[in-house]
Design an enzyme around this catalytic site. Structure first.
Site, short mmCIF file in Angstrom:
data_model
loop_
_atom_site.label_atom_id
_atom_site.label_comp_id
_atom_site.label_asym_id
_atom_site.label_seq_id
_atom_site.Cartn_x
_atom_site.Cartn_y
_atom_site.Cartn_z
N GLY A 271 -38.96 -36.20 -24.13
CA GLY A 271 -38.42 -34.83 -23.84
C GLY A 271 -38.34 -34.06 -25.15
O GLY A 271 -39.00 -34.04 -26.17
N LYS B 102 -26.18 -31.65 -22.46
CA LYS B 102 -25.24 -32.36 -21.24
C LYS B 102 -24.79 -33.85 -21.48
O LYS B 102 -25.74 -34.58 -21.82
CB LYS B 102 -25.65 -32.01 -19.81
#
Ligand code: AMP
Length: 400
Positions: free
Chosen positions: A358, A204
């Site tokens: 992440g 995103k």
């Protein structure tokens, strides 16, 4: 300490740990499958601090959260497997303790021997932790002479062990991992050297807007890949087929392209793509001739031309920050673009190369080039918040 952010914060090396009860907030929030740790990076990353404290004669109490047990005891989120793992890594006894309130821990602490490491059960079993409650902080403070925060990955959260607790302990400071994280991220946001290349990818645009805004005046070249790139491609009115496009971010993407141009900087988008009809038809994957993605096909990785162009930019850079994979790297057939970026970064040993946490950390590891990066953050959310210019509550709580 060298970084601007760390001024006014003591390092673990500046604190007297000898025969002291030293509480170390670690980030042992590791991925697990059926009680087995599948990625031990965060545990390994905390070892220098733990070993240092042991060498200095400290009595160590470690604590972390694990998963989201939501303030209730839930055995599937027990720290037990972590304690056993750590015990093997340190080659000493790591004793798991359920909680610090009441009389039972008092006896345990009385018999606390030098070199014995205690590990507190999951902090989030206690409803106070996520509420930044003072009660839990006081219960821990009773047994704490020195507070060390080495949990960078949890320091964007104003939780009890991160904020309320250090307020109760005069002797507090940063562990080695915390210092390293801040020092490298500060190199990216304050002490970057040109050419500064930022590689952005992932699912995103919306997650990365803050980082883009904070870096736009510093970065010379943005390389954009991953699903994010299709929102930019849509902004240029080029066909994106059935690729992921964030419709409500198309306008932002278009404006960003113009803003970067107006600053005489570069924002480079993929020149070709790996496309598939759907995720269950990966064997039909092919590479587009140009940028257009045909109807009924979706972009899932950057193509070879893009890889080559991105590589050239990465080769020239002096500061490189990477956040977000270039494609659906979890599927080996769609990982080439992501691994090519990792390889190019690894090749440029004269640059400061920093990888966000992440998924990007997982991608760097999967590429096999992780040990060639100067720094891979252990915190996904924390590194993004830091890079978008936010002060982290856990870092601020360490100031004198
Ligand atoms: P993020 O957390 O925003 O960095 O996104 C990481 C995720 O984006 C990974 O799980 C990737 O599989 C996914 N991703 C990257 N490129 C694409 C793509 N072209 N289409 C769908 N998902 C993607």
């Amino acid at each position: 300490m060298s970084s601007k952010t760390l001024q006014g914060i003591r390092s673990i090396e500046e604190l007297d740990l000898d025969e002291k009860n030293v509480f170390i907030r670690v980030d042992f929030n590791v991925p697990m499958e059926n009680g087995v740790i599948t990625d031990d990076n965060r545990i390994r990353a905390a070892l220098p601090t733990i070993r240092f404290a042991l060498d200095k004669g400290a009595r160590i109490l470690l604590a972390s959260h694990l998963g989201r047990p939501k303030g209730k005891v839930d055995p599937q989120y027990s720290m037990e497997p972590v304690g056993e793992y750590l015990s093997r890594m340190l080659d000493l006894d790591v004793v798991l303790i359920d909680e610090l309130r009441g009389d039972a821990p008092k006896a345990l602490f009385k018999g606390w021997k030098d070199g014995q490491v205690l590990l507190l059960e999951n902090l989030r079993f206690d409803p106070d932790e996520e509420k930044n409650g003072r009660d839990l902080a006081l219960a821990i403070a009773e047994y704490t002479d020195v507070y060390i925060n080495d949990a960078f990955g949890a320091s964007h959260r104003a939780h009890s062990s991160i904020v309320a607790l250090p307020q109760e302990v005069r002797n507090r400071g940063a562990g080695f991992l915390m210092k390293q994280e801040i020092e490298f991220l500060d190199k990216v946001i304050y002490d970057y050297e040109a050419p500064f290349v930022t590689i952005l990818g992932g699912a995103k645009v919306s997650d990365k807007i803050g980082v883009i805004e904070n870096l736009i005046d510093k970065v010379d070249v943005f390389l954009v890949g991953g699903a994010m790139a299709y929102t930019f491609q849509a902004a240029q009115k080029l066909p994106t087929g059935s690729s992921l496009v964030e419709q409500d971010k198309v306008k932002f993407a278009g404006e960003l392209i113009e803003r970067v141009k107006a600053r005489d900087k570069k924002l480079m988008l993929p020149l070709d793509h790996v496309i598939v009809p759907s995720f269950d038809r990966l064997s039909e994957a092919k590479i587009t001739e140009g940028v257009a993605i045909p109807e009924g096909w979706m972009g899932v990785d950057i193509g070879p031309k893009t890889q080559a162009v991105f590589r050239e930019e990465i080769k020239r850079a002096k500061t490189i920050f990477w956040n977000g994979p270039m494609g659906v790297f979890e599927k080996p057939a769609l990982a080439k673009g992501t691994f090519a970026v990792a390889a190019a970064m690894a090749e440029n040993q004269s640059a400061v190369t920093v990888v966000g946490g992440g998924d990007s950390a997982a991608a760097a590891k999967a590429s096999g080039f992780a040990d060639k990066m100067k720094h891979i953050s252990t915190g996904g959310g924390a590194s993004l918040e830091y890079l978008q210019g936010d002060k982290l509550p856990g870092v601020e709580a360490l100031r004198r």
